[in-house]
Design a protein around this motif. Sequence first.
Motif, PDB file in Angstrom:
ATOM      1  N   GLY A  11     -18.809  27.695  57.845  1.00  0.00           N
ATOM      2  CA  GLY A  11     -18.657  29.044  57.705  1.00  0.00           C
ATOM      3  C   GLY A  11     -17.366  29.766  58.512  1.00  0.00           C
ATOM      4  N   TRP A  12     -17.154  29.000  59.576  1.00  0.00           N
ATOM      5  CA  TRP A  12     -15.836  29.579  60.087  1.00  0.00           C
ATOM      6  C   TRP A  12     -14.526  28.830  59.718  1.00  0.00           C
ATOM      7  N   ASP A  33     -14.386  17.450  55.344  1.00  0.00           N
ATOM      8  CA  ASP A  33     -15.795  18.035  55.763  1.00  0.00           C
ATOM      9  C   ASP A  33     -16.755  17.094  55.198  1.00  0.00           C
ATOM     10  N   ASP A  72     -18.672  21.350  64.138  1.00  0.00           N
ATOM     11  CA  ASP A  72     -19.932  21.862  65.313  1.00  0.00           C
ATOM     12  C   ASP A  72     -19.313  21.598  66.671  1.00  0.00           C
ATOM     13  N   LYS A  94     -13.719  27.153  69.571  1.00  0.00           N
ATOM     14  CA  LYS A  94     -14.601  27.494  71.088  1.00  0.00           C
ATOM     15  C   LYS A  94     -15.945  27.115  70.751  1.00  0.00           C
TER      16      LYS A  94
HETATM   17  N1  LIG Z   1     -13.580  31.845  66.814  1.00  0.00           N
HETATM   18  C1  LIG Z   1     -14.527  32.313  66.318  1.00  0.00           C
HETATM   19  O1  LIG Z   1     -14.708  33.474  66.141  1.00  0.00           O
HETATM   20  C2  LIG Z   1     -15.766  31.624  65.872  1.00  0.00           C
HETATM   21  C3  LIG Z   1     -16.667  32.066  64.897  1.00  0.00           C
HETATM   22  C4  LIG Z   1     -17.580  31.234  64.656  1.00  0.00           C
HETATM   23  C5  LIG Z   1     -17.814  29.910  64.731  1.00  0.00           C
HETATM   24  N2  LIG Z   1     -16.996  29.433  65.615  1.00  0.00           N
HETATM   25  C6  LIG Z   1     -16.843  28.045  65.835  1.00  0.00           C
HETATM   26  O2  LIG Z   1     -16.241  27.195  65.022  1.00  0.00           O
HETATM   27  C7  LIG Z   1     -17.088  25.947  64.906  1.00  0.00           C
HETATM   28  C8  LIG Z   1     -17.860  25.813  63.432  1.00  0.00           C
HETATM   29  O3  LIG Z   1     -18.860  26.669  63.510  1.00  0.00           O
HETATM   30  P1  LIG Z   1     -19.283  27.123  62.058  1.00  0.00           P
HETATM   31  O4  LIG Z   1     -20.162  28.325  62.268  1.00  0.00           O
HETATM   32  O5  LIG Z   1     -18.303  27.306  61.021  1.00  0.00           O
HETATM   33  O6  LIG Z   1     -20.476  26.104  61.870  1.00  0.00           O
HETATM   34  P2  LIG Z   1     -20.681  25.327  60.216  1.00  0.00           P
HETATM   35  O7  LIG Z   1     -21.951  24.559  60.586  1.00  0.00           O
HETATM   36  O8  LIG Z   1     -20.867  26.475  59.191  1.00  0.00           O
HETATM   37  O9  LIG Z   1     -19.449  24.558  59.801  1.00  0.00           O
HETATM   38  C9  LIG Z   1     -19.299  23.213  60.531  1.00  0.00           C
HETATM   39  C10 LIG Z   1     -18.666  22.566  59.358  1.00  0.00           C
HETATM   40  O10 LIG Z   1     -18.220  21.328  59.897  1.00  0.00           O
HETATM   41  C11 LIG Z   1     -18.545  20.219  59.185  1.00  0.00           C
HETATM   42  N3  LIG Z   1     -18.484  18.917  60.066  1.00  0.00           N
HETATM   43  C12 LIG Z   1     -19.158  18.534  61.141  1.00  0.00           C
HETATM   44  N4  LIG Z   1     -18.910  17.621  61.498  1.00  0.00           N
HETATM   45  C13 LIG Z   1     -17.763  17.130  60.758  1.00  0.00           C
HETATM   46  C14 LIG Z   1     -17.078  16.084  61.008  1.00  0.00           C
HETATM   47  N5  LIG Z   1     -17.292  14.879  61.979  1.00  0.00           N
HETATM   48  N6  LIG Z   1     -16.041  15.734  60.149  1.00  0.00           N
HETATM   49  C15 LIG Z   1     -15.680  16.842  59.230  1.00  0.00           C
HETATM   50  N7  LIG Z   1     -16.566  17.833  58.999  1.00  0.00           N
HETATM   51  C16 LIG Z   1     -17.543  17.916  59.837  1.00  0.00           C
HETATM   52  C17 LIG Z   1     -19.825  20.403  58.473  1.00  0.00           C
HETATM   53  O11 LIG Z   1     -20.105  19.810  57.350  1.00  0.00           O
HETATM   54  C18 LIG Z   1     -19.745  22.026  58.132  1.00  0.00           C
HETATM   55  O12 LIG Z   1     -18.968  22.308  57.087  1.00  0.00           O
HETATM   56  C19 LIG Z   1     -18.140  26.080  66.151  1.00  0.00           C
HETATM   57  O13 LIG Z   1     -17.388  25.529  67.288  1.00  0.00           O
HETATM   58  C20 LIG Z   1     -18.351  27.487  66.431  1.00  0.00           C
HETATM   59  O14 LIG Z   1     -18.604  27.713  67.777  1.00  0.00           O
HETATM   60  C21 LIG Z   1     -15.761  30.268  66.182  1.00  0.00           C
END
Ligand SMILES: NC(=O)c1ccc[n+]([C@@H]2O[C@H](COP(=O)([O-])OP(=O)(O)OC[C@H]3O[C@@H](n4cnc5c(N)ncnc54)[C@H](O)[C@@H]3O)[C@@H](O)[C@H]2O)c1
Length: 334
Positions: A11-12, A33, A72, A94
Motif C-alpha cells: 500500500g505505501w 515483495d 510491515d 516508520k
Molecule cells: N510514511 C508514511 O506516510 C506511511 C504511510 C503508510 C504506511 N507507512 C509504513 O509503511 C510500512 C508498510 O505499510 P503498508 O501500509 O504499505 O503495508 P502493506 O501491508 O500494504 O504492505 C506491506 C508489503 O510488504 C510485503 N512484505 C512483508 N514482509 C515482507 C518481507 N519480509 N519481504 C518482502 N516483502 C514483504 C507484503 O507482502 C506487503 O505487500 C509500514 O511500516 C507503515 O507504517 C508509512
Amino acid sequence: MVTLAVIGGGGWGKNHVRNFYEIQTCRLKTICDLNEKTLAAHKAACKGVEVTTKSDEIIADPEVGAVVIATDAPSHYKLARQALDAGKHVFVEKPMTLSPADAEDLVRRADAGKRVLMVGHLLEYHPCVLQLKDLVDKGQLGALRYVYCQRLNLGVVRKDENAWWSLAPHDVSIILFIFQAEPVSVTAQGQAYLRQGVEDVVFAQLKFADGRMAHIHVSWFDPHKVRKVTLVGSDKMATFDDMDASEKIRIYDKGVNVSGSVVGYDQAISIRSGDILIPRTPAGEPLRIECLHFLECIEKGTTPRSDGRDGLRVVRVLDAATRSLKAGGAPVNL
Ligand SMILES: NC(=O)c1ccc[n+]([C@@H]2O[C@H](COP(=O)([O-])OP(=O)(O)OC[C@H]3O[C@@H](n4cnc5c(N)ncnc54)[C@H](O)[C@@H]3O)[C@@H](O)[C@H]2O)c1
C-alpha cells in the motif's frame, strides 16, 4: 548514481517504487515483495526493473547500494540490520523498529559501517511542517506553549499494530522536530473496541522539561477524517490542516495579554483576537522530497534530517506511551 532496491511494494511501498522509478538520478534495480500479484503489477509498470520474493537476493547483490524497506513494522529491524551489515545504505519506513533496543542497535551498526540510515518520518519533509517550524524558530508565534495533533479516520483497521504505532509516529516526529527536544514524561490512555488487544483510539500527553506540552489523539474509529496540528504560542497561534486542499496553514493573531501590574484578576487578563493570515504554502509531494533527500545524503555523505537517531527518539516515545497504556495511563518517565 545510486542503485536501489525496494523491499515491500504494498500500500505505501508502491509510492516508493513510483518515486524511485521516476527519479532520473538513481536506478531502481529490484523490487521485492512476498506477494506475487503485487510483484506482477510492479513488473508491468516498471520496465527493466527486476522483481523477487526473496529479500536475501537483494541483500547479497553487490550492485545494490541502498535498500528501501516498506514492509510491515515487525520486519523492519531484521531487514534493516541485514542490509546495514551487507554495507547498504538504508531507508526504513516508520516506525523504525518496535523497541528502543533494536533502534539503538541499528544506529550503532549504521555508525560502525558509516552508512546512511534514514527513517520515513514523512511529515518532516512536508513543506507545511517546515513552514510551521520556521514560524516557531523565528519567534513569530512568541514562545511556543503547547501543541496538539489529531490523526483520525474511519479505517484502515489494522490487526498487527494498534492505532498508536500505526498513526502516531507521524505526530511524535512532528512534535520532536518542532520542539527540538525530547519529553521527560509520557502518559497515554486508549481502548480496543473492534479487536481484542489492539487499541483503536489513543489519547497521549507528552511533557517537556521547560513546561511545554503536547497532546496526540489518534484513531481509526472516528466519524471525521482529520489530520491537524495546532500550535499555541504566547503571541500567536497556528494550525496545519492537511485535509484542506488549498488553505493548509492559518496563523491566528490571537492571544491573551496578562498584565502583572493591576490588582484585580479581571483587569489583569485581556483577550486579543486579531487577523487570520493564510500564507501561500509551497507545493511538492512530501515523499518525492524525502526520496530525493535520501539520495542526496548518500551522494554527499551527509546526515538525513530523519536519521536513525531521530527514529530512535520517536521509538522511545512510542514505547513509553505503550508502557503507560498498559499501566492504565500512569506517567512513564524518559
Ligand atoms: N510514511 C508514511 O506516510 C506511511 C504511510 C503508510 C504506511 N507507512 C509504513 O509503511 C510500512 C508498510 O505499510 P503498508 O501500509 O504499505 O503495508 P502493506 O501491508 O500494504 O504492505 C506491506 C508489503 O510488504 C510485503 N512484505 C512483508 N514482509 C515482507 C518481507 N519480509 N519481504 C518482502 N516483502 C514483504 C507484503 O507482502 C506487503 O505487500 C509500514 O511500516 C507503515 O507504517 C508509512
